[in-house]
Scaffold this motif. Structure first.
Motif, PDB file in Angstrom:
ATOM      1  N   ARG A  19      56.321  61.881  88.239  1.00 25.84           N
ATOM      2  CA  ARG A  19      55.301  62.926  88.260  1.00 25.84           C
ATOM      3  C   ARG A  19      55.320  63.714  86.947  1.00 25.84           C
ATOM      4  O   ARG A  19      54.298  64.191  86.486  1.00 25.84           O
ATOM      5  CB  ARG A  19      55.547  63.853  89.455  1.00 25.84           C
ATOM      6  CG  ARG A  19      54.392  64.761  89.787  1.00 25.84           C
ATOM      7  CD  ARG A  19      54.378  65.096  91.268  1.00 25.84           C
ATOM      8  NE  ARG A  19      55.720  65.431  91.720  1.00 25.84           N
ATOM      9  CZ  ARG A  19      56.240  65.032  92.872  1.00 25.84           C
ATOM     10  NH1 ARG A  19      55.541  64.286  93.691  1.00 25.84           N
ATOM     11  NH2 ARG A  19      57.455  65.371  93.217  1.00 25.84           N
ATOM     12  N   LEU A  21      55.641  62.557  84.055  1.00 27.59           N
ATOM     13  CA  LEU A  21      54.898  61.817  83.031  1.00 27.59           C
ATOM     14  C   LEU A  21      53.481  61.498  83.470  1.00 27.59           C
ATOM     15  O   LEU A  21      52.731  60.855  82.745  1.00 27.59           O
ATOM     16  CB  LEU A  21      55.632  60.521  82.702  1.00 27.59           C
ATOM     17  CG  LEU A  21      57.072  60.708  82.216  1.00 27.59           C
ATOM     18  CD1 LEU A  21      57.724  59.374  81.957  1.00 27.59           C
ATOM     19  CD2 LEU A  21      57.087  61.562  80.955  1.00 27.59           C
ATOM     20  N   ALA A  22      53.116  61.969  84.633  1.00 27.20           N
ATOM     21  CA  ALA A  22      51.790  61.660  85.184  1.00 27.20           C
ATOM     22  C   ALA A  22      50.760  62.684  84.727  1.00 27.20           C
ATOM     23  O   ALA A  22      49.703  62.795  85.330  1.00 27.20           O
ATOM     24  CB  ALA A  22      51.853  61.589  86.702  1.00 27.20           C
ATOM     25  N   GLU A  23      51.071  63.410  83.706  1.00 28.35           N
ATOM     26  CA  GLU A  23      50.175  64.456  83.206  1.00 28.35           C
ATOM     27  C   GLU A  23      49.883  64.243  81.718  1.00 28.35           C
ATOM     28  O   GLU A  23      50.801  64.290  80.899  1.00 28.35           O
ATOM     29  CB  GLU A  23      50.847  65.816  83.408  1.00 28.35           C
ATOM     30  CG  GLU A  23      49.876  66.966  83.419  1.00 28.35           C
ATOM     31  CD  GLU A  23      48.839  66.783  84.492  1.00 28.35           C
ATOM     32  OE1 GLU A  23      47.678  67.128  84.265  1.00 28.35           O
ATOM     33  OE2 GLU A  23      49.212  66.267  85.582  1.00 28.35           O
ATOM     34  N   PRO A  24      48.622  64.012  81.355  1.00 26.52           N
ATOM     35  CA  PRO A  24      48.270  63.728  79.962  1.00 26.52           C
ATOM     36  C   PRO A  24      48.778  64.803  78.992  1.00 26.52           C
ATOM     37  O   PRO A  24      49.265  64.463  77.915  1.00 26.52           O
ATOM     38  CB  PRO A  24      46.742  63.704  79.991  1.00 26.52           C
ATOM     39  CG  PRO A  24      46.380  63.332  81.378  1.00 26.52           C
ATOM     40  CD  PRO A  24      47.437  63.933  82.248  1.00 26.52           C
ATOM     41  N   LEU A  27      52.406  64.310  78.282  1.00 29.63           N
ATOM     42  CA  LEU A  27      52.580  63.147  77.410  1.00 29.63           C
ATOM     43  C   LEU A  27      52.218  63.516  75.975  1.00 29.63           C
ATOM     44  O   LEU A  27      52.884  63.106  75.027  1.00 29.63           O
ATOM     45  CB  LEU A  27      51.690  61.992  77.885  1.00 29.63           C
ATOM     46  CG  LEU A  27      52.062  61.362  79.223  1.00 29.63           C
ATOM     47  CD1 LEU A  27      51.061  60.276  79.601  1.00 29.63           C
ATOM     48  CD2 LEU A  27      53.471  60.784  79.177  1.00 29.63           C
ATOM     49  N   LYS A  28      51.174  64.318  75.835  1.00 30.47           N
ATOM     50  CA  LYS A  28      50.731  64.738  74.504  1.00 30.47           C
ATOM     51  C   LYS A  28      51.821  65.558  73.830  1.00 30.47           C
ATOM     52  O   LYS A  28      52.106  65.382  72.643  1.00 30.47           O
ATOM     53  CB  LYS A  28      49.448  65.560  74.639  1.00 30.47           C
ATOM     54  CG  LYS A  28      48.595  65.635  73.383  1.00 30.47           C
ATOM     55  CD  LYS A  28      47.247  66.248  73.715  1.00 30.47           C
ATOM     56  CE  LYS A  28      46.258  66.099  72.556  1.00 30.47           C
ATOM     57  NZ  LYS A  28      44.901  66.550  72.951  1.00 30.47           N
ATOM     58  N   LEU A  30      55.077  65.473  74.506  1.00 25.28           N
ATOM     59  CA  LEU A  30      56.221  64.606  74.201  1.00 25.28           C
ATOM     60  C   LEU A  30      55.922  63.733  72.987  1.00 25.28           C
ATOM     61  O   LEU A  30      56.792  63.488  72.151  1.00 25.28           O
ATOM     62  CB  LEU A  30      56.560  63.746  75.421  1.00 25.28           C
ATOM     63  CG  LEU A  30      57.112  64.540  76.611  1.00 25.28           C
ATOM     64  CD1 LEU A  30      57.182  63.664  77.857  1.00 25.28           C
ATOM     65  CD2 LEU A  30      58.476  65.126  76.274  1.00 25.28           C
ATOM     66  N   HIS A  31      54.685  63.278  72.897  1.00 27.29           N
ATOM     67  CA  HIS A  31      54.293  62.452  71.750  1.00 27.29           C
ATOM     68  C   HIS A  31      54.331  63.260  70.462  1.00 27.29           C
ATOM     69  O   HIS A  31      54.771  62.779  69.415  1.00 27.29           O
ATOM     70  CB  HIS A  31      52.893  61.883  71.988  1.00 27.29           C
ATOM     71  CG  HIS A  31      52.434  60.953  70.913  1.00 27.29           C
ATOM     72  ND1 HIS A  31      51.525  61.327  69.959  1.00 27.29           N
ATOM     73  CD2 HIS A  31      52.765  59.669  70.645  1.00 27.29           C
ATOM     74  CE1 HIS A  31      51.318  60.295  69.138  1.00 27.29           C
ATOM     75  NE2 HIS A  31      52.054  59.281  69.540  1.00 27.29           N
ATOM     76  N   ALA A  32      53.873  64.513  70.554  1.00 24.34           N
ATOM     77  CA  ALA A  32      53.902  65.382  69.370  1.00 24.34           C
ATOM     78  C   ALA A  32      55.344  65.662  68.962  1.00 24.34           C
ATOM     79  O   ALA A  32      55.670  65.676  67.780  1.00 24.34           O
ATOM     80  CB  ALA A  32      53.166  66.689  69.656  1.00 24.34           C
ATOM     81  N   GLY A  34      58.130  63.817  69.612  1.00 25.60           N
ATOM     82  CA  GLY A  34      58.845  62.663  69.068  1.00 25.60           C
ATOM     83  C   GLY A  34      60.318  62.987  68.969  1.00 25.60           C
ATOM     84  O   GLY A  34      60.925  63.398  69.954  1.00 25.60           O
ATOM     85  N   CYS A  89      57.523  54.954  78.550  1.00 25.93           N
ATOM     86  CA  CYS A  89      56.188  54.862  77.956  1.00 25.93           C
ATOM     87  C   CYS A  89      55.969  53.494  77.320  1.00 25.93           C
ATOM     88  O   CYS A  89      54.868  52.938  77.394  1.00 25.93           O
ATOM     89  CB  CYS A  89      55.984  55.978  76.930  1.00 25.93           C
ATOM     90  SG  CYS A  89      55.783  57.602  77.699  1.00 25.93           S
TER      91      CYS A  89
END
Lengths: 113, 113
Positions: A19, A21-24, A27-28, A30-32, A34, A89
């Motif tokens: 859950r 990671l089920a939120e865009p 994820l954004k 976490l991606h930012a 890195g 991911c």
DNA sequence: TTACTATATAACGATATAGTGATATAGTCA
DNA sequence: TGACTATATCACTATATCGTTATATAGTAA
């Protein structure tokens, strides 16, 4: 233990992990992030999202142990501490790419008819 | 492409994949299925859940391409077709176990004081 | 002290979705 | 045909949670 018998609290624990990671927006974030450390303001700029919203998502990720928090004066610096996130991911992205490939192939086949 | 720039629709796609697994009942269904084929009634028995509920979750998993459906008379037989699901669960479970170990160690250290 | 900044949090409305009972649908068997 | 069974779906309630605005909190600097 039969396959059908699995502890409900264990299921809930695993589900809650997914859950996260089920939120865009998470994820954004976490991606930012890195593998670098960023403060809230930088994340707000990187994501284009509302500050309150970012703080709330960070609190959720912190509570789950996915990120760590280092306070420096007024700033709060966050960093990803759970590398397994990226492994998850990767698996999902690979699967999605493969699924799209299959769809593409199917379409190409149909077109030939 | 900067780290901060990632397509929102891609994020939504990835998130929706995780959302599939963010539900204990769906995890329970997938765990019961494993690598064997089961019909709805068997899954109802294995999970102890409502038939309508199981059918709805199966429809969601089917739509997402995680399971396949084979109709045989009145029965509908389902089978997991997306093995990456289990890889994801493995990663999550390993991480959770490790996290619990760390907590246990921390508690043991504190007890010594 | 006061003014300012960065972050966290409370309160709220909007939305999504899980679970359930009732019902529709379709296959089986007498 | 009619009775029965397995599954899917509809309609509904309850709950969770996202995004937002406003505000609280705490550190900085004059």
């Amino acid at each position: 233990m039969k396959r059908s018998e699995i502890d409900d609290s264990a299921l809930e624990l695993i589900a809650s992990r997914f859950r996260l990671l089920a939120e865009p927006m998470r994820l954004k974030i976490l991606h930012a992030l890195g593998d670098v450390e960023m403060n809230v303001g930088e994340l707000v700029a990187a994501t284009g999202a509302n500050q309150a919203n970012i703080s709330k998502h960070l609190a959720i990720l912190l509570e789950a142990g996915v990120v760590s928090r280092r306070k420096d004066g007024l700033r709060a610096n966050y960093r990803v501490t759970d590398e397994s996130i990226f492994a998850l991911c990767d698996v999902v992205c690979s699967r999605l790419e493969r699924q799209l490939d299959l769809h593409r192939e199917a379409l190409a086949t149909i077109r030939q008819i």
